[in-house]
Design a protein around this motif. Structure first.
Motif, PDB file in Angstrom:
ATOM      1  N   PRO A 150      -4.674  -8.607  -7.772  1.00 52.85           N
ATOM      2  CA  PRO A 150      -4.884  -7.279  -7.178  1.00 52.85           C
ATOM      3  C   PRO A 150      -5.348  -7.401  -5.732  1.00 52.85           C
ATOM      4  CG  PRO A 150      -6.766  -7.871  -8.520  1.00 52.85           C
ATOM      5  CD  PRO A 150      -5.741  -8.957  -8.718  1.00 52.85           C
ATOM      6  N   ASN A 151      -5.097  -6.360  -4.951  1.00 48.72           N
ATOM      7  CA  ASN A 151      -5.595  -6.330  -3.580  1.00 48.72           C
ATOM      8  C   ASN A 151      -6.174  -4.962  -3.225  1.00 48.72           C
ATOM      9  OD1 ASN A 151      -5.461  -8.178  -1.026  1.00 48.72           O
ATOM     10  ND2 ASN A 151      -4.948  -6.123  -0.287  1.00 48.72           N
TER      11      ASN A 151
ATOM     12  N   LEU B  79     -16.523  -0.494  -8.736  1.00 44.77           N
ATOM     13  CA  LEU B  79     -15.665   0.556  -9.280  1.00 44.77           C
ATOM     14  C   LEU B  79     -16.520   1.684  -9.842  1.00 44.77           C
ATOM     15  CD1 LEU B  79     -12.845   1.580 -10.049  1.00 44.77           C
ATOM     16  CD2 LEU B  79     -13.027   0.250 -12.171  1.00 44.77           C
TER      17      LEU B  79
ATOM     18  N   LEU C 192      -6.834  -0.691  -4.671  1.00 46.85           N
ATOM     19  CA  LEU C 192      -7.002   0.212  -5.799  1.00 46.85           C
ATOM     20  C   LEU C 192      -6.430   1.581  -5.390  1.00 46.85           C
ATOM     21  CD1 LEU C 192      -8.462   0.408  -8.652  1.00 46.85           C
ATOM     22  CD2 LEU C 192     -10.347   1.470  -7.388  1.00 46.85           C
TER      23      LEU C 192
ATOM     24  N   SER D 268       3.023   2.035  -3.179  1.00 43.10           N
ATOM     25  CA  SER D 268       2.164   2.249  -4.347  1.00 43.10           C
ATOM     26  C   SER D 268       1.502   3.619  -4.301  1.00 43.10           C
ATOM     27  CB  SER D 268       1.092   1.152  -4.424  1.00 43.10           C
ATOM     28  OG  SER D 268       1.681  -0.120  -4.579  1.00 43.10           O
TER      29      SER D 268
ATOM     30  N   THR E 273      -4.186   3.084 -10.566  1.00 40.28           N
ATOM     31  CA  THR E 273      -3.331   1.911 -10.616  1.00 40.28           C
ATOM     32  C   THR E 273      -3.855   0.858  -9.633  1.00 40.28           C
ATOM     33  OG1 THR E 273      -1.726   2.337  -8.824  1.00 40.28           O
ATOM     34  CG2 THR E 273      -1.382   3.502 -10.915  1.00 40.28           C
ATOM     35  N   GLU E 274      -3.294  -0.339  -9.744  1.00 35.25           N
ATOM     36  CA  GLU E 274      -3.642  -1.406  -8.812  1.00 35.25           C
ATOM     37  C   GLU E 274      -2.459  -1.774  -7.921  1.00 35.25           C
ATOM     38  OE1 GLU E 274      -6.930  -3.946 -11.188  1.00 35.25           O
ATOM     39  OE2 GLU E 274      -5.109  -3.452 -12.323  1.00 35.25           O
TER      40      GLU E 274
ATOM     41  N   GLU F  74       0.810  -1.222   0.000  1.00 36.45           N
ATOM     42  CA  GLU F  74       0.000   0.000   0.000  1.00 36.45           C
ATOM     43  C   GLU F  74       0.844   1.273   0.000  1.00 36.45           C
ATOM     44  OE1 GLU F  74      -2.200   3.412   1.001  1.00 36.45           O
ATOM     45  OE2 GLU F  74      -0.735   2.558   2.379  1.00 36.45           O
TER      46      GLU F  74
ATOM     47  N   HIS G 182      -9.775  -3.219  -3.349  1.00 38.61           N
ATOM     48  CA  HIS G 182     -10.057  -3.442  -4.761  1.00 38.61           C
ATOM     49  C   HIS G 182     -11.456  -4.069  -4.888  1.00 38.61           C
ATOM     50  CE1 HIS G 182      -9.685  -4.736  -8.895  1.00 38.61           C
ATOM     51  NE2 HIS G 182      -8.476  -4.186  -8.973  1.00 38.61           N
TER      52      HIS G 182
ATOM     53  N   SER H 214      -6.125   5.204  -1.471  1.00 34.05           N
ATOM     54  CA  SER H 214      -6.131   3.761  -1.678  1.00 34.05           C
ATOM     55  C   SER H 214      -7.367   3.208  -1.000  1.00 34.05           C
ATOM     56  CB  SER H 214      -4.867   3.118  -1.089  1.00 34.05           C
ATOM     57  OG  SER H 214      -4.752   3.419   0.301  1.00 34.05           O
TER      58      SER H 214
END
Length: 238
Positions: A227-228, A186, A230, A30, A204-205, A27, A147, A144
Motif C-alpha cells: 500500500p502507499n 487510521l 488510502l 484510484s 480502498t487502498e 492516486e 497510508h 486520498s
C-alpha cells in the motif's frame, strides 16, 4: 502547510504529476474510481493543485467547480490553464483550509474531492465539520491521503497511535525538496470523519495502473504488492 514544492516549484510540480507513477497512475485513477456520475454537479476541488482534477471534473460533466488551494501559485496555474475555457463555470481562490470553508455556503455542494492534502493538516476534526456543513444532503467527499501503515515507517516515537510531524526530502520534481506533513493512525482519521456526522461508505487502498510498468517495472511491482495511499468516501446521510 507551506512547502516550496507547491509554491516556488509549482510549474515543475505541474509538469511532474502529469504522467508520473504515484500521481498519474496510482492516486488519480484510484480516487476517480470512487466518483459517481458528476453530470450537473457543483464540486469543490479542495487542494486543487495545478488543476489536473478540475479539468477531469469538467470533462465528466460538472456544472461548476470551485478550486481552493493554500498556494496562490497553484491557483494562478489553474486560472491560467482553465480560465479561458471554463472561467464562467469555475471559481478559484487561495485559502488556508485549516480555518474552514468560510466562503462556501451551507448545503451547497454535491461533491468534494480532496487529493493528497489531509496529511498536511494537524487537526482534521474542524475541517470535516465544515465538509459536513457545506455538503448537500446525500452529497459526499472523496479523499486520498498517506497510508498510515506506510507513514509509520517514518515514526520517531515508535508509537503508531501517536500523531507526529514528519519532515522528509522528496524528489518529485527531479530535485530534492523538503516536505513536512503529519503522520497519524487510521483510528484518528476515522474518528475525525465520524465526529462530524459523516458516514464512511467506501475505503480502498488503491490500485496502480499497468501503464506504470512502462515508467518503472520495479516501482510498479512494489506498488502492486504494497500500500502507499488510502482512499476514503464519506457521505452526508443526515
Amino acid at each position: 502547510m507551506k512547502s516550496d514544492m507547491y509554491s516556488k516549484h509549482a510549474e515543475k510540480y505541474d509538469a511532474a504529476v502529469q504522467n508520473n507513477i504515484y500521481n498519474a497512475h496510482l492516486e488519480r485513477p484510484s480516487l476517480q474510481a470512487m466518483l459517481g456520475d458528476l453530470t450537473g454537479c457543483h464540486i469543490l476541488d479542495l487542494g486543487c493543485g495545478t488543476g489536473v482534477y478540475a479539468e477531469y471534473l469538467f470533462d465528466q460533466g460538472a456544472k461548476k467547480v470551485t478550486c481552493v488551494d493554500y498556494s496562490q501559485d497553484m491557483i494562478d496555474l489553474v486560472t491560467n490553464k482553465l480560465g479561458a475555457e471554463f472561467g464562467h463555470r469555475m471559481t478559484a481562490y487561495a485559502q488556508d483550509i485549516t480555518i474552514g470553508l468560510p466562503s462556501e455556503s451551507s448545503n451547497s455542494l454535491d461533491v468534494i474531492i480532496c487529493p493528497l492534502v489531509l496529511h498536511y493538516i494537524k487537526d482534521l476534526t474542524p475541517l470535516f465539520a465544515e465538509v459536513n456543513r457545506v455538503l448537500k444532503l446525500g452529497g459526499y467527499m472523496v479523499f486520498s491521503t498517506h497510508h498510515p501503515f506506510v507513514d509509520f515507517e517514518c515514526s520517531l516515537s515508535g508509537n503508531y497511535f501517536e500523531q507526529e510531524r514528519v519532515t522528509e526530502t522528496w524528489n518529485t520534481i527531479g530535485e530534492p525538496v523538503e516536505v513536512t506533513f503529519y503522520r497519524r493512525s487510521l483510528t484518528d482519521i476515522m474518528a475525525a470523519i465520524t465526529a462530524s456526522g459523516l458516514a464512511v461508505t467506501q475505503l480502498t487502498e488503491g490500485k496502480v495502473d499497468e501503464k506504470a510498468k512502462t515508467i518503472s517495472a520495479e516501482t510498479y511491482e512494489h506498488l502492486s504488492k504494497n500500500p502507499n495511499f488510502l482512499f476514503v468516501k464519506c457521505q452526508k446521510l443526515a
